[in-house]
Design a protein around this motif. Structure first.
Motif, PDB file in Angstrom:
ATOM      1  N   ILE A 125       0.862  -1.178   0.000  1.00  0.00           N
ATOM      2  CA  ILE A 125       0.000   0.000   0.000  1.00  0.00           C
ATOM      3  C   ILE A 125       0.899   1.229   0.000  1.00  0.00           C
ATOM      4  O   ILE A 125       1.758   1.396   0.865  1.00  0.00           O
ATOM      5  CB  ILE A 125      -0.922   0.020   1.227  1.00  0.00           C
ATOM      6  N   VAL A 126       0.724   2.049  -0.998  1.00  0.00           N
ATOM      7  CA  VAL A 126       1.510   3.285  -1.093  1.00  0.00           C
ATOM      8  C   VAL A 126       0.604   4.474  -0.803  1.00  0.00           C
ATOM      9  O   VAL A 126      -0.601   4.423  -1.031  1.00  0.00           O
ATOM     10  CB  VAL A 126       2.141   3.429  -2.494  1.00  0.00           C
ATOM     11  N   ARG A 127       1.203   5.520  -0.274  1.00  0.00           N
ATOM     12  CA  ARG A 127       0.455   6.704   0.096  1.00  0.00           C
ATOM     13  C   ARG A 127       1.144   7.942  -0.478  1.00  0.00           C
ATOM     14  O   ARG A 127       2.359   7.955  -0.670  1.00  0.00           O
ATOM     15  CB  ARG A 127       0.330   6.824   1.614  1.00  0.00           C
ATOM     16  N   ALA A 128       0.358   8.954  -0.719  1.00  0.00           N
ATOM     17  CA  ALA A 128       0.903  10.187  -1.265  1.00  0.00           C
ATOM     18  C   ALA A 128       1.873  10.850  -0.293  1.00  0.00           C
ATOM     19  O   ALA A 128       2.749  11.615  -0.702  1.00  0.00           O
ATOM     20  CB  ALA A 128      -0.230  11.148  -1.623  1.00  0.00           C
ATOM     21  N   ALA A 129       1.727  10.558   0.996  1.00  0.00           N
ATOM     22  CA  ALA A 129       2.587  11.175   2.009  1.00  0.00           C
ATOM     23  C   ALA A 129       3.916  10.443   2.178  1.00  0.00           C
ATOM     24  O   ALA A 129       4.769  10.913   2.938  1.00  0.00           O
ATOM     25  CB  ALA A 129       1.848  11.230   3.347  1.00  0.00           C
ATOM     26  N   ASP A 130       4.105   9.317   1.504  1.00  0.00           N
ATOM     27  CA  ASP A 130       5.361   8.583   1.636  1.00  0.00           C
ATOM     28  C   ASP A 130       6.514   9.412   1.073  1.00  0.00           C
ATOM     29  O   ASP A 130       6.468   9.858  -0.083  1.00  0.00           O
ATOM     30  CB  ASP A 130       5.284   7.242   0.905  1.00  0.00           C
ATOM     31  N   ALA A 131       7.583   9.601   1.877  1.00  0.00           N
ATOM     32  CA  ALA A 131       8.712  10.437   1.447  1.00  0.00           C
ATOM     33  C   ALA A 131       9.687   9.678   0.551  1.00  0.00           C
ATOM     34  O   ALA A 131      10.340  10.274  -0.304  1.00  0.00           O
ATOM     35  CB  ALA A 131       9.451  10.985   2.670  1.00  0.00           C
ATOM     36  N   ALA A 132       9.784   8.369   0.747  1.00  0.00           N
ATOM     37  CA  ALA A 132      10.808   7.605   0.013  1.00  0.00           C
ATOM     38  C   ALA A 132      10.488   7.490  -1.468  1.00  0.00           C
ATOM     39  O   ALA A 132      11.381   7.541  -2.320  1.00  0.00           O
ATOM     40  CB  ALA A 132      10.958   6.217   0.626  1.00  0.00           C
ATOM     41  N   GLY A 133       9.202   7.330  -1.791  1.00  0.00           N
ATOM     42  CA  GLY A 133       8.823   7.183  -3.185  1.00  0.00           C
ATOM     43  C   GLY A 133       9.004   5.773  -3.689  1.00  0.00           C
ATOM     44  O   GLY A 133       9.349   4.836  -2.944  1.00  0.00           O
ATOM     45  N   LEU A 134       8.776   5.602  -4.986  1.00  0.00           N
ATOM     46  CA  LEU A 134       8.870   4.283  -5.610  1.00  0.00           C
ATOM     47  C   LEU A 134      10.261   4.024  -6.182  1.00  0.00           C
ATOM     48  O   LEU A 134      10.799   2.924  -6.068  1.00  0.00           O
ATOM     49  CB  LEU A 134       7.836   4.160  -6.740  1.00  0.00           C
ATOM     50  N   VAL A 135      10.861   5.030  -6.819  1.00  0.00           N
ATOM     51  CA  VAL A 135      12.163   4.871  -7.468  1.00  0.00           C
ATOM     52  C   VAL A 135      12.713   6.269  -7.738  1.00  0.00           C
ATOM     53  O   VAL A 135      11.961   7.253  -7.800  1.00  0.00           O
ATOM     54  CB  VAL A 135      12.029   4.065  -8.783  1.00  0.00           C
ATOM     55  N   THR A 136      14.013   6.357  -7.900  1.00  0.00           N
ATOM     56  CA  THR A 136      14.654   7.625  -8.249  1.00  0.00           C
ATOM     57  C   THR A 136      15.141   7.573  -9.689  1.00  0.00           C
ATOM     58  O   THR A 136      15.816   6.617 -10.087  1.00  0.00           O
ATOM     59  CB  THR A 136      15.836   7.925  -7.312  1.00  0.00           C
ATOM     60  N   LEU A 137      14.792   8.594 -10.467  1.00  0.00           N
ATOM     61  CA  LEU A 137      15.237   8.711 -11.852  1.00  0.00           C
ATOM     62  C   LEU A 137      16.340   9.754 -11.943  1.00  0.00           C
ATOM     63  O   LEU A 137      16.258  10.818 -11.303  1.00  0.00           O
ATOM     64  CB  LEU A 137      14.085   9.130 -12.761  1.00  0.00           C
ATOM     65  N   THR A 138      17.368   9.455 -12.711  1.00  0.00           N
ATOM     66  CA  THR A 138      18.449  10.410 -12.950  1.00  0.00           C
ATOM     67  C   THR A 138      18.645  10.586 -14.451  1.00  0.00           C
ATOM     68  O   THR A 138      18.695   9.605 -15.189  1.00  0.00           O
ATOM     69  CB  THR A 138      19.768   9.945 -12.307  1.00  0.00           C
ATOM     70  N   GLN A 139      18.769  11.819 -14.876  1.00  0.00           N
ATOM     71  CA  GLN A 139      19.047  12.110 -16.282  1.00  0.00           C
ATOM     72  C   GLN A 139      20.551  12.255 -16.452  1.00  0.00           C
ATOM     73  O   GLN A 139      21.177  13.159 -15.900  1.00  0.00           O
ATOM     74  CB  GLN A 139      18.338  13.392 -16.716  1.00  0.00           C
TER      75      GLN A 139
END
Length: 404
Positions: free
Chosen positions: A206-220
Motif C-alpha cells: 500500500i503506497v500513500r501520497a505522504a510517503d517520502a521515500a517514493g517508488l524509485v529515483t530517476l536520474t538524467q
C-alpha cells in the motif's frame, strides 16, 4: 759534561726543525686543491673545464590554449524521486532497475477501482443537475411567454433557480475534472528521460501520497552536469569571455590517467561567491554520449578561457626556478650561455608560454642545465659529430661522438 749538554741541545733543535718541515708539507698538501680552484680558468665549463654537453631547442611561435584547471563533481542533469500522488495498492511495477525510460513511459499502476467509481459518481451528479437545469430553463421560457398572466415575482424566482442550477452544473464539472485527475494519478509515468535506480517499493504494498521515500529515483545522465569551483580572481576573465563568446568550452578528464572523457560548455556561473573559501561555483553541461561520466564521480575540469595566437613557446623543462623567479639559459653565438629571467604565462602539456624574456628563434637549453652557470661553454649533438637534433628539436645527442 758541558759538551754533552751542547750535543743534546743540537739534537733537540734538529728534531724540532724536522717536525716543522713535516707540518709545512702537510699544510701544502691540504691547501693545494683550494689554491688550484682559486686560479682563474677563463670561461667556466664542466668540472674539468671542458664544454658542457646539453640539449637545446629554438624558441618558436604557435597558438596556445589558456586553461583554468579545477576539480569537479559529476551530477545528474535532473534527478526525480517518483512518488505516488494517491493512496492505494501497488498492483503493477512496469520497470526494471537500471532501465532507461522516456518521459511519459508508464512505470507503475495503483489500484484504480475506487477512483474510477468516484469519477463515475461525479458524472452521474452532473447529469442529474443538468437535467434539472434543462427543466428550469423550459419553465422560465414558458413564464416569459405568458407575459402579464404571470407575476414578475414568479419570473424572477424561476430565473434565479436557473442560475442556481447552472452553478451546480459548474461545480459538478469541477468535481468530474478532479475525479478524472485522481483516476489518472493511479497510472504513474516517468516525468523525464532518465535511468531508473533501485526499486524502493515492491508490488502488493500500500503506497500513500505522504510517503517520502517514493517508488524509485530517476536520474538524467544524457546530458549530464559537472559542478566545479575556481578562485574568485578568475571571475572577471570568465565574465569577459562569456560576454564576447557566449559559451566557453569545458573539458572533463579522468583523475588517474588525465585522458579526456568528454567535452561540453559552461552553462552557469553561480550568483554569489563563497565567502568562506573565496571561490565561485560553476556548472558545465556534457553530452555524455558514451556514458563515461556518472553521477557522484570526480573529474578534473579544464575551462578553456582563451587561445593565445602566435605565442612564444619553449619546452617546459627549459624553465628553471630560482630565488628571483623563473629563468632560462639562452645560448649565444659564441656557444656560451646567459642566465636570463623570463615571465611564464602558462604551462600547457610539455610546453611553456613565455610572455617576456626571450625572442623568437633564440636557442635555449632544455637538458643538461645542472652543470651550467653564467657564461658556461656548451656543446650539443651537432658539435660532437652525432646525428642528434638537439638544437633543432630538443632531442638528446646520439652517436659515438663524445664531449670535445
Amino acid at each position: 759534561m758541558r759538551f754533552e749538554e751542547v750535543l743534546q741541545q743540537a739534537k733537540s733543535h734538529r728534531v724540532a726543525m724536522g717536525i716543522g718541515a713535516l707540518a709545512l708539507v702537510v699544510a701544502a698538501v691540504v691547501l693545494w686543491p683550494s689554491g688550484q680552484a682559486a686560479k682563474p680558468m677563463g670561461k667556466p665549463g664542466g668540472p674539468d673545464g671542458r664544454p658542457v654537453p646539453v640539449v637545446t631547442a629554438v624558441v618558436g611561435r604557435k597558438d596556445v590554449p589558456i586553461y583554468l584547471d579545477a576539480l569537479g563533481t559529476v551530477q545528474a542533469y535532473n534527478t526525480v524521486t517518483v512518488r505516488s500522488r494517491v493512496d492505494g495498492e501497488l498492483v503493477e511495477v512496469l520497470f526494471k532497475e537500471g532501465q532507461d525510460v522516456k518521459a511519459g513511459e508508464v512505470l507503475a499502476q495503483i489500484d484504480p477501482r475506487t477512483y474510477r467509481a468516484q469519477y463515475e459518481q461525479a458524472l452521474a451528479v452532473r447529469d442529474k443537475d443538468f437535467a434539472q437545469l434543462e427543466a428550469a430553463r423550459r419553465d422560465l421560457a414558458r413564464y416569459v411567454s405568458l407575459g402579464d398572466r404571470v407575476t414578475g415575482q414568479s419570473v424572477d424566482t424561476q430565473r434565479a433557480l436557473v442560475r442556481q442550477l447552472e452553478a451546480s452544473v459548474r461545480v459538478d464539472e469541477a468535481s468530474i475534472s478532479n475525479a478524472k485527475t485522481m483516476l489518472g494519478y493511479t497510472v504513474i509515468t516517468s516525468p523525464i528521460d532518465g535511468r531508473t535506480g533501485i526499486r524502493l517499493v515492491d508490488r502488493g504494498n500500500i503506497v500513500r501520497a505522504a510517503d517520502a521515500a517514493g517508488l524509485v529515483t530517476l536520474t538524467q545522465i544524457q546530458p549530464i552536469s559537472v559542478i566545479f569551483t575556481l578562485p574568485q580572481q578568475s571571475l572577471p576573465a570568465i565574465s569577459d569571455r562569456m560576454r564576447l563568446d557566449g559559451k566557453l568550452a569545458v573539458l572533463a578528464l579522468q583523475p588517474e590517467t588525465k585522458l579526456q572523457v568528454d567535452m561540453g560548455e559552461l552553462e552557469l556561473v553561480d550568483n554569489q561567491i563563497d565567502q568562506t573559501t573565496g571561490t565561485i561555483k560553476l556548472k558545465a553541461v556534457m553530452p555524455n554520449a558514451e556514458r563515461r561520466l556518472w553521477p557522484g564521480g570526480f573529474v578534473n575540469v579544464r575551462l578553456l578561457l582563451s587561445i593565445r595566437e602566435g605565442g612564444l613557446v619553449i619546452p617546459a623543462p627549459a624553465v628553471q626556478r630560482g630565488p628571483q623567479g623563473s629563468y632560462v639559459f639562452v645560448v649565444g653565438a659564441d656557444r656560451t650561455v646567459e642566465m636570463r629571467a623570463i615571465k611564464v604565462a602558462a604551462f600547457e602539456g610539455d610546453q611553456a608560454l613565455v610572455e617576456a624574456g626571450v625572442e623568437e628563434n633564440e636557442t635555449v637549453v632544455v637538458d643538461g642545465t645542472a652543470k651550467l652557470a653564467q657564461g658556461s661553454r656548451i656543446t650539443t649533438g651537432e658539435e660532437r659529430g652525432g646525428d642528434g637534433k638537439g638544437k633543432g628539436g630538443g632531442r638528446r645527442p646520439e652517436g659515438k661522438g663524445g664531449a670535445s
